[in-house]
Design a protein around this motif. Structure first.
Motif, short mmCIF file in Angstrom:
data_model
loop_
_atom_site.label_atom_id
_atom_site.label_comp_id
_atom_site.label_asym_id
_atom_site.label_seq_id
_atom_site.Cartn_x
_atom_site.Cartn_y
_atom_site.Cartn_z
N LEU A 16 34.98 61.61 -23.19
CA LEU A 16 36.35 62.06 -22.97
C LEU A 16 37.05 62.25 -24.31
N GLU A 18 39.91 61.86 -27.09
CA GLU A 18 40.69 60.68 -27.46
C GLU A 18 42.04 60.66 -26.74
N ALA A 19 42.64 61.83 -26.54
CA ALA A 19 43.94 61.89 -25.85
C ALA A 19 43.81 61.40 -24.40
N ASP A 20 42.71 61.76 -23.73
CA ASP A 20 42.50 61.30 -22.35
C ASP A 20 42.33 59.79 -22.30
N ILE A 21 41.56 59.26 -23.24
CA ILE A 21 41.36 57.80 -23.31
C ILE A 21 42.69 57.10 -23.53
N ILE A 23 45.68 58.08 -22.65
CA ILE A 23 46.46 58.11 -21.40
C ILE A 23 45.92 57.09 -20.41
N ILE A 24 44.61 57.06 -20.27
CA ILE A 24 43.99 56.11 -19.34
C ILE A 24 44.28 54.68 -19.76
N ARG A 35 40.23 49.26 -18.57
CA ARG A 35 39.94 50.69 -18.47
C ARG A 35 38.89 50.94 -17.39
#
Length: 100
Positions: A16, A18-21, A23-24, A35
């Motif tokens: 994924l 880094e931006a998705d991580i 947010i998650i 997570r």
């Protein structure tokens, strides 16, 4: 000879951005979850929704007739909903603060 042990968990790996991580991780922290727990629950919930959308509904002929008859009846007002829609929204009332 030892019996083979059946695995109860199966690893899932994904790449994924880094931006998705981020947010998650932020959402998981707000829920007080790891997570892994957050992503697993979200994935299972999404999968259940898809399955429910495609699941056939089975009923008897009599049941189907009763179902279509109920759908064909005129709508009935729900008093609580009528009262709710008659109320002014909080931002429409004179007592609300708008910051002006």
């Amino acid at each position: 000879m030892p019996r083979a042990v059946e695995r109860k968990e199966h690893p899932v790996s994904m790449r994924l951005p880094e931006a998705d991580i981020a947010i998650i991780d932020r959402a998981a922290a707000l829920r007080g979850r790891s997570r892994t727990d957050f992503v697993r629950d979200a994935a299972v919930r999404a999968a259940e929704e898809v399955l429910m959308e495609t699941a056939p509904i089975r009923m008897s002929a009599a049941g189907f007739q009763a179902f279509t008859a109920a759908l064909s009846k005129p709508a009935a007002a729900v008093p609580e909903m009528v009262e709710l829609f008659r109320r002014a929204a909080p931002w429409e009332t004179s007592g609300s603060k708008t910051g002006n």
